[in-house]
Scaffold this motif. Sequence first.
Motif, PDB file in Angstrom:
ATOM      1  N   GLU A 113      -5.600 -10.123  -9.683  1.00 24.81           N
ATOM      2  CA  GLU A 113      -6.964 -10.432 -10.136  1.00 24.81           C
ATOM      3  C   GLU A 113      -7.951 -10.304  -8.975  1.00 24.81           C
ATOM      4  O   GLU A 113      -9.027  -9.730  -9.116  1.00 24.81           O
ATOM      5  CB  GLU A 113      -6.994 -11.848 -10.734  1.00 24.81           C
ATOM      6  N   LEU A 114      -7.547 -10.834  -7.816  1.00 22.53           N
ATOM      7  CA  LEU A 114      -8.416 -10.710  -6.644  1.00 22.53           C
ATOM      8  C   LEU A 114      -8.565  -9.261  -6.210  1.00 22.53           C
ATOM      9  O   LEU A 114      -9.662  -8.829  -5.840  1.00 22.53           O
ATOM     10  CB  LEU A 114      -7.830 -11.506  -5.482  1.00 22.53           C
ATOM     11  N   VAL A 147       1.740 -12.314   1.693  1.00 24.85           N
ATOM     12  CA  VAL A 147       0.807 -12.661   0.619  1.00 24.85           C
ATOM     13  C   VAL A 147      -0.549 -11.991   0.849  1.00 24.85           C
ATOM     14  O   VAL A 147      -1.146 -11.412  -0.067  1.00 24.85           O
ATOM     15  CB  VAL A 147       0.641 -14.194   0.525  1.00 24.85           C
ATOM     16  N   SER A 148      -1.036 -12.059   2.088  1.00 28.03           N
ATOM     17  CA  SER A 148      -2.322 -11.426   2.407  1.00 28.03           C
ATOM     18  C   SER A 148      -2.271  -9.927   2.141  1.00 28.03           C
ATOM     19  O   SER A 148      -3.165  -9.359   1.509  1.00 28.03           O
ATOM     20  CB  SER A 148      -2.665 -11.618   3.890  1.00 28.03           C
ATOM     21  N   SER A 164     -10.341  -7.249   2.353  1.00 24.98           N
ATOM     22  CA  SER A 164      -9.776  -8.487   1.857  1.00 24.98           C
ATOM     23  C   SER A 164     -10.030  -9.623   2.843  1.00 24.98           C
ATOM     24  O   SER A 164     -10.284 -10.758   2.451  1.00 24.98           O
ATOM     25  CB  SER A 164      -8.272  -8.281   1.638  1.00 24.98           C
ATOM     26  N   THR A 218      -2.702 -13.860  -9.567  1.00 24.87           N
ATOM     27  CA  THR A 218      -3.861 -14.129  -8.736  1.00 24.87           C
ATOM     28  C   THR A 218      -4.145 -12.966  -7.792  1.00 24.87           C
ATOM     29  O   THR A 218      -5.288 -12.559  -7.591  1.00 24.87           O
ATOM     30  CB  THR A 218      -3.602 -15.408  -7.918  1.00 24.87           C
ATOM     31  N   SER A 219      -3.085 -12.429  -7.218  1.00 21.96           N
ATOM     32  CA  SER A 219      -3.229 -11.340  -6.255  1.00 21.96           C
ATOM     33  C   SER A 219      -3.818 -10.099  -6.935  1.00 21.96           C
ATOM     34  O   SER A 219      -4.728  -9.454  -6.406  1.00 21.96           O
ATOM     35  CB  SER A 219      -1.857 -11.032  -5.651  1.00 21.96           C
ATOM     36  N   VAL A 260      -2.653  -8.420  -1.573  1.00 26.70           N
ATOM     37  CA  VAL A 260      -3.945  -8.088  -2.195  1.00 26.70           C
ATOM     38  C   VAL A 260      -4.357  -6.669  -1.821  1.00 26.70           C
ATOM     39  O   VAL A 260      -4.773  -5.874  -2.677  1.00 26.70           O
ATOM     40  CB  VAL A 260      -5.031  -9.108  -1.781  1.00 26.70           C
TER      41      VAL A 260
END
Lengths: 327, 327, 327
Positions: free
Chosen positions: A72-73, A304-305, A39, A69-70, A308
């Motif tokens: 999807e990534l 948040v990081s 990531s 978003t998380s 993912v």
Amino acid sequence: MSESTQIAWNRKDLTGIEPLSRGEIELILDTAPQFVAVSKRQSGIKKVPLLQGRLVVNWFHEPSTRTRTSFELAAKRLSADTLSITASTSSSVKGETLHDTLANIEAMHSDVIVIRHNCAGAPHILAARHASHIVNAGDGRHEHPTQALLDAFTIREHVRKHTSNPEATLDGVKVAIIGDVEHSRVARSDIWCLNKLGARVCLCGPATLLPMDVERMGVEVTHDLREAIHDADVIYALRIQLERQAKALFPSIREYIRLFRIDSDSLQSAPAHALIMHPGPINRDLELATEVADGPRSVILEQVSNGVAIRMAVMHLLVNSGNKSGS
Amino acid sequence: MSESTQIAWNRKDLTGIEPLSRGEIELILDTAPQFVAVSKRQSGIKKVPLLQGRLVVNWFHEPSTRTRTSFELAAKRLSADTLSITASTSSSVKGETLHDTLANIEAMHSDVIVIRHNCAGAPHILAARHASHIVNAGDGRHEHPTQALLDAFTIREHVRKHTSNPEATLDGVKVAIIGDVEHSRVARSDIWCLNKLGARVCLCGPATLLPMDVERMGVEVTHDLREAIHDADVIYALRIQLERQAKALFPSIREYIRLFRIDSDSLQSAPAHALIMHPGPINRDLELATEVADGPRSVILEQVSNGVAIRMAVMHLLVNSGNKSGS
Amino acid sequence: MSESTQIAWNRKDLTGIEPLSRGEIELILDTAPQFVAVSKRQSGIKKVPLLQGRLVVNWFHEPSTRTRTSFELAAKRLSADTLSITASTSSSVKGETLHDTLANIEAMHSDVIVIRHNCAGAPHILAARHASHIVNAGDGRHEHPTQALLDAFTIREHVRKHTSNPEATLDGVKVAIIGDVEHSRVARSDIWCLNKLGARVCLCGPATLLPMDVERMGVEVTHDLREAIHDADVIYALRIQLERQAKALFPSIREYIRLFRIDSDSLQSAPAHALIMHPGPINRDLELATEVADGPRSVILEQVSNGVAIRMAVMHLLVNSGNKSGS
């Protein structure tokens, strides 16, 4: 060596934290670090082909930026194809049942369905009847399991760094969860997750925002912020959902701030190493003072990081090790 | 050997079923089976590079989950790039004409434009003036050609299995279409498609839901459900659009159910081998009883699966064999 | 040899044209032609791997088809992953600040953030505080820099063709910009861009639609269309924003058409070689007569085509040559 190395993943779905064993939770946490590296594009690797040619469908019945978003990534970094279905574009406006909509998505050969729904239990009902791997991305006030996993992962990384022990666990770590526990699926999943991992959880907030029988969940409860945080390793501020203020669940926002806001003043009661966490989005200067949200103890953006990577770990385990029923 | 092997595809667009010859329809149906295999990821193949580097634009002026999703997946499995434009995000709110919006999309070098529009004829007008390959994904009450193709393909697969003849055609197959024919672009495209393929079509519904001069389309008409289905190989229930009930097109929903619903009771009049089909989304227990929709004769989810393969076949033929004007 | 070959790109962001030097603008224009070829799929190349594994986030707070689509395609043709966040799906509805939303996106390791916002200056504020490469896709009435770059590129291509000089510049080229300059971020960016490149700019429109102190920008001003265009190499019609007509900024649409519309009648005053340009979407027969918009002098669709290549050039320069702060 971590307990999880003896555990094999064999669940089809991730519907919540409550049904998971400690070993299963630790297996997910132990699977994530390789994806943190991907990531962050460390060592030049930007994608892994673990879900190549697979289809991940994001099916969100409530608005969401960060969670959608998380996921999807995470799917894209696993090389999956992604598809997004929102309530407003979906057939639910035409009166189709959730089961029928999902059966239709599955007929197009989806692999993973990430679902957020305002009804508690919706992912469980779907998981029981359909062959796709279902991931609960938040169901009503019930659970938000990937949030709890990324929270536990973030805490564990810091405990390991702080203790210089790369195999440290959450045993005995104290987490103070502050604020609106009653309406929070994050709090519910966090409590289950932290308890299973051996952490001590203390809830703190106005009586109207704490569930009635919350002690049954094996947590301490207090209405005194300083008592809650004086020996806390982690201070986890929950979001105040201002839209609920119409119901007058606490006397006033000024009152809440005075008693429960985490700011440089109240932080003086906490240990110097205590981490500051929040599930986002923040109401700045309501549950967290800006100097604290952006301060050196805050690990909010690390959460948040790590989100993912945790979601990559979950989807990888479900698809590549998970039990397939039907399909 | 099928007639279609002598036919070469040379149309730029798929605007409807009405202009197609039997040979062209069969060419599309004969092109689909290879994509059924890809779509199901049989033999490990998950994607084919037939539209690599091409751009497929989904341009939907009406909400849709299944059709938009199906086209998007079909494009992705052909390795195309996809782009989605909805009416609410588009410049139509700024008063731009359809032609100008399409000219702008084309100026960015699009290859296929999939359009759904509430005005009958919109895809035809665009196809006549623009170089992109236009695929009609539903225009007003007029046509929904890929739905008719996937319906015909699904029926043909079952006829071939049932007769153990891998080259069986639809000649002489009887299809009973039940319900709101008047407002249905699916029915219109199905009638043209099935007629051209040699099938017999019988329409059945309340007089208010059948077009006035429908016999001109070369179909039988009856208002008696049992008469319609007693010798049907396929029973195709259309969706009742409840929002039109304000117009009181039939006396009551209870009346409709009593006379026209396909349920285990009315099915006793049909042959044991008759297939149950529906274009979705279903109003459960209105046009179809749940026990029938989910029963052993229902091929509704096969229709959805085959839809992706049919759309792959259509876009492959248009891009790789189609006539290019301009561009 | 163009001046730009001595220039190295070292900006982190593209917030506007105003801060750029002539050399920087020419570097972008000189980088675009290779991407025109990719965008048109000339010589079989459909994509380039220059942003492989990178994440481009389109973050649009105003509706947009052409700009959002153009950026998304540019990113895809550079092999980037793309993610789209619109105001309605975003956390801004939950009261989150722009900074916090962007910090969250960045925590997921985004590379380029393309932002459109109704507040002038929003991209600049974000660029100053965040490590991602920020591209301004339109901020209030302030700037729309990629539009100005694609306009300059389109003009330069035609000047070079017209003069048969492959290194011709815009020095001395006269551009007449007609219409609602006051409310137009396109006009503002175009004026800066054309001025820096040595072009002469003449503004023409009703006094109410021209900024008060516009001469300070180094442009000529007239209220007489024929005077503005009689020696123009380029006639650039701006969009009349009909929704502003409520404010009665000009007497009537009929009056505007009579005095300022570019049609075959008014075009008789212009040189035969003058190009017709417009940023789109067009109000047909208001600012441009249909015969002019679609006529042989119109390069409006070339502007759209070139837009994808210019945006590829900008994102390539920012990511692969740009200055990184933080990250």
